[in-house]
Scaffold this active site. Sequence first.
Site, short mmCIF file in Angstrom:
data_model
loop_
_atom_site.label_atom_id
_atom_site.label_comp_id
_atom_site.label_asym_id
_atom_site.label_seq_id
_atom_site.Cartn_x
_atom_site.Cartn_y
_atom_site.Cartn_z
CD GLU A 37 8.70 -11.80 -8.87
OE1 GLU A 37 7.92 -11.81 -9.84
OE2 GLU A 37 8.31 -11.95 -7.70
CB VAL A 83 13.01 -5.64 -3.41
CG1 VAL A 83 12.62 -6.39 -2.13
CG2 VAL A 83 12.20 -6.12 -4.60
CG PHE A 84 7.62 -1.12 -4.59
CD1 PHE A 84 7.18 -0.43 -3.47
CD2 PHE A 84 6.71 -1.38 -5.61
CE1 PHE A 84 5.87 0.00 -3.37
CE2 PHE A 84 5.40 -0.96 -5.53
CZ PHE A 84 4.97 -0.26 -4.40
N GLY A 85 7.60 -4.46 -3.47
CA GLY A 85 6.67 -5.52 -3.82
C GLY A 85 5.28 -4.97 -4.06
CE1 TYR A 86 3.74 -6.07 -9.91
CE2 TYR A 86 5.91 -5.26 -9.29
CZ TYR A 86 5.10 -5.99 -10.13
OH TYR A 86 5.65 -6.65 -11.20
N GLY A 87 2.90 -7.28 -5.79
CA GLY A 87 2.09 -8.46 -6.03
C GLY A 87 2.22 -9.42 -4.87
CB SER A 88 3.16 -13.00 -4.70
OG SER A 88 4.41 -12.94 -5.35
#
Length: 209
Positions: free
Chosen positions: A104, A11-16
């Site tokens: 999410e 999984v790619f995280g770009y926020g929290s």
Amino acid sequence: MSLAKEKPFVVFGYGSLIFKPPPHTISQVSGFLKGYVRRFAQKSHDHRGTPEAPGRVVTLIHKEDWDAFSGEDPFPEDDTVWGIAYTIDPVYSAEVRDYLDYREKDGYTVEYVDVFGHDAAGKEIVVVPSAMTYVGRPDNPSFMGPEPLDKLAHRIWLSSGPSGRNKDYLYALVDAVRRLAPESHDSHLFALETRVRALDSELPRERID
């Protein structure tokens, strides 16, 4: 007869997720996306705001979708969406996917993205192919689209929800992105931080009209 291995859950995280990683992570790789914009363009009814007074959180938006809006908040060509690709322990893949889907749930849609980095010679390469991520598409009910930066900063400064103050989310994300990629440009994040910190020092807490 050998059994085919299950494809790793990444999984790619770009926020929290950058500053609050998913559980059961066995490895992580930092990298950036191409063709996407990161903006505080998603309402938060359940984490950094309430149904009556939603806050704002970041989402990924396809650049062509963002370019089709009014143009009041264009995406600079040298801005880059940096984040972290997390590989989850296969034993817990289903559990973590359920956790992320719940986390999410407020209007996000699953997409798969290639995560880029640089090789030893500085050439752009795909470091993680087809990582799962959550995107706030323009047709979801929580999508806000562009807002004037001062109005957006005021909303973030005032908002709070079950997960805490909206401005703390912004500050944590900005700090995490700076540590992750000091050379990166993210004019939207940094401009919002400047305005919200100015509100911290200038204004008493008040309600948004």
